[in-house]
Motif scaffolding. Sequence first.
Motif, PDB file in Angstrom:
ATOM      1  N   SER A 158      65.435  36.676  36.470  1.00 37.38           N
ATOM      2  CA  SER A 158      66.358  37.652  37.046  1.00 37.38           C
ATOM      3  C   SER A 158      67.754  37.503  36.467  1.00 37.38           C
ATOM      4  CB  SER A 158      66.413  37.491  38.572  1.00 37.38           C
ATOM      5  OG  SER A 158      65.153  37.745  39.154  1.00 37.38           O
ATOM      6  N   VAL A 159      68.210  36.252  36.321  1.00 45.70           N
ATOM      7  CA  VAL A 159      69.540  36.018  35.759  1.00 45.70           C
ATOM      8  C   VAL A 159      69.568  36.416  34.285  1.00 45.70           C
ATOM      9  CG1 VAL A 159      71.313  34.284  35.294  1.00 45.70           C
ATOM     10  CG2 VAL A 159      70.031  34.196  37.417  1.00 45.70           C
ATOM     11  N   ASP A 160      68.480  36.140  33.565  1.00 49.08           N
ATOM     12  CA  ASP A 160      68.389  36.549  32.163  1.00 49.08           C
ATOM     13  C   ASP A 160      68.556  38.062  32.024  1.00 49.08           C
ATOM     14  OD1 ASP A 160      68.053  34.081  30.999  1.00 49.08           O
ATOM     15  OD2 ASP A 160      65.873  34.127  31.056  1.00 49.08           O
ATOM     16  N   LEU A 161      67.880  38.804  32.897  1.00 46.61           N
ATOM     17  CA  LEU A 161      67.979  40.261  32.854  1.00 46.61           C
ATOM     18  C   LEU A 161      69.403  40.724  33.113  1.00 46.61           C
ATOM     19  CD1 LEU A 161      64.723  41.387  34.709  1.00 46.61           C
ATOM     20  CD2 LEU A 161      65.245  41.651  32.280  1.00 46.61           C
ATOM     21  N   GLY A 189      71.312  42.709  30.382  1.00 52.77           N
ATOM     22  CA  GLY A 189      71.576  44.091  30.742  1.00 52.77           C
ATOM     23  C   GLY A 189      73.048  44.421  30.825  1.00 52.77           C
ATOM     24  N   ARG A 190      73.848  43.456  31.298  1.00 59.67           N
ATOM     25  CA  ARG A 190      75.285  43.680  31.432  1.00 59.67           C
ATOM     26  C   ARG A 190      76.071  43.159  30.244  1.00 59.67           C
ATOM     27  NH1 ARG A 190      76.986  44.818  36.650  1.00 59.67           N
ATOM     28  NH2 ARG A 190      78.973  45.197  35.607  1.00 59.67           N
ATOM     29  N   GLN A 191      75.370  42.577  29.273  1.00 63.00           N
ATOM     30  CA  GLN A 191      76.041  41.994  28.105  1.00 63.00           C
ATOM     31  C   GLN A 191      77.192  41.078  28.544  1.00 63.00           C
ATOM     32  OE1 GLN A 191      75.398  42.533  24.359  1.00 63.00           O
ATOM     33  NE2 GLN A 191      73.566  42.531  25.638  1.00 63.00           N
ATOM     34  N   ILE A 192      76.838  40.119  29.373  1.00 62.51           N
ATOM     35  CA  ILE A 192      77.829  39.203  29.926  1.00 62.51           C
ATOM     36  C   ILE A 192      78.541  38.455  28.797  1.00 62.51           C
ATOM     37  CG2 ILE A 192      78.173  37.193  31.409  1.00 62.51           C
ATOM     38  CD1 ILE A 192      77.358  39.700  32.924  1.00 62.51           C
ATOM     39  N   SER A 244      80.285  39.162  23.692  1.00 64.01           N
ATOM     40  CA  SER A 244      79.006  39.174  24.406  1.00 64.01           C
ATOM     41  C   SER A 244      77.975  38.515  23.515  1.00 64.01           C
ATOM     42  CB  SER A 244      78.559  40.603  24.740  1.00 64.01           C
ATOM     43  OG  SER A 244      78.333  41.332  23.559  1.00 64.01           O
ATOM     44  N   ILE A 245      76.834  38.197  24.087  1.00 66.45           N
ATOM     45  CA  ILE A 245      75.792  37.530  23.314  1.00 66.45           C
ATOM     46  C   ILE A 245      74.470  38.245  23.478  1.00 66.45           C
ATOM     47  CG2 ILE A 245      76.911  35.283  23.632  1.00 66.45           C
ATOM     48  CD1 ILE A 245      74.633  34.635  25.602  1.00 66.45           C
ATOM     49  N   ASP A 246      73.599  38.019  22.543  1.00 67.73           N
ATOM     50  CA  ASP A 246      72.236  38.535  22.616  1.00 67.73           C
ATOM     51  C   ASP A 246      71.323  37.392  23.000  1.00 67.73           C
ATOM     52  OD1 ASP A 246      72.967  41.104  21.807  1.00 67.73           O
ATOM     53  OD2 ASP A 246      72.909  40.499  19.694  1.00 67.73           O
ATOM     54  N   VAL A 247      70.524  37.614  24.013  1.00 63.49           N
ATOM     55  CA  VAL A 247      69.589  36.592  24.463  1.00 63.49           C
ATOM     56  C   VAL A 247      68.187  37.023  24.052  1.00 63.49           C
ATOM     57  CG1 VAL A 247      68.692  35.337  26.453  1.00 63.49           C
ATOM     58  CG2 VAL A 247      71.062  36.086  26.417  1.00 63.49           C
ATOM     59  N   PRO A 248      67.476  36.208  23.288  1.00 63.13           N
ATOM     60  CA  PRO A 248      66.131  36.593  22.858  1.00 63.13           C
ATOM     61  C   PRO A 248      65.178  36.657  24.024  1.00 63.13           C
ATOM     62  CG  PRO A 248      66.554  34.296  22.338  1.00 63.13           C
ATOM     63  CD  PRO A 248      67.856  34.858  22.831  1.00 63.13           C
ATOM     64  N   ASP A 249      64.104  37.422  23.859  1.00 65.21           N
ATOM     65  CA  ASP A 249      63.078  37.490  24.888  1.00 65.21           C
ATOM     66  C   ASP A 249      62.504  36.124  25.145  1.00 65.21           C
ATOM     67  OD1 ASP A 249      63.402  40.208  25.092  1.00 65.21           O
ATOM     68  OD2 ASP A 249      61.868  40.638  23.565  1.00 65.21           O
TER      69      ASP A 249
END
Length: 256
Positions: free
Chosen positions: A100-103, A107-110, A250-255
Amino acid sequence: MADPATSGTTRHAVQLNPMHVPKASDVLANELRERILHGDFPEGTALPPERELVTQTAMSRTTVREALRILEVQGLIRIKTGRAGGAFVQSPGEESIASSVDLLIRGRQIRLAALLETREAVEPACAQLAAQYRTDADLTRMDEANAAISAETGSLADFLQANVDWHIAVAIASHNELLTGFMLALSRSIYASTDNKGFVDAEVRRTTVLAHRNITKAIRAQDANAAVRRMKRHVHAYAEAVLEVEDRTSIDVPDS
């Protein structure tokens, strides 16, 4: 007699907001979720078979399958195939929180800075609780990660993974499921943002190894104050170093 509300040359139409009608699969998923959470279906037991749910609810097989898929994604059931298959109830764990936190992060490009701020707020608490509640198994997990981090011949990827493993081991040692879930997501996200040779050099490795050993020592000695103090110093220094070389917002988080 004419209605005053509608008389005259100008009539104003009343605008009604469209009604939100939930999908049948959402309704069924909500009902099953509440029954699971209230203990009607204890952990490890199977939900009624798919064909039985179709009969009981008068919903289509597609709707029932979609509802079960929702519960599976939420970590409330696991679906087995085959003769002994079915939908089996399970308690949501740390991975459910992490997902959930990953999403939210993706999704918000934290911003990376926000992730590091959150880590500075959360991880010292993990260290404090770990010092209070750690077990021999927890210490073994931290020692194994420290050994992997210290390996001089290890690749950058090996170092980064061992680093994540250690931080997660500290969170697990806190025996607080919420903190562990948060740290799973934060550690993976920060891992994804620092996978570069420009930042993780020999000095960073040396400093990390020393910091992890000192924090582990405090946790082993059950010195909560020292564990908090050392973890605060470690994560703050890391955050400062990262932000000096990071120009992304912001960062990109891989699947996963």
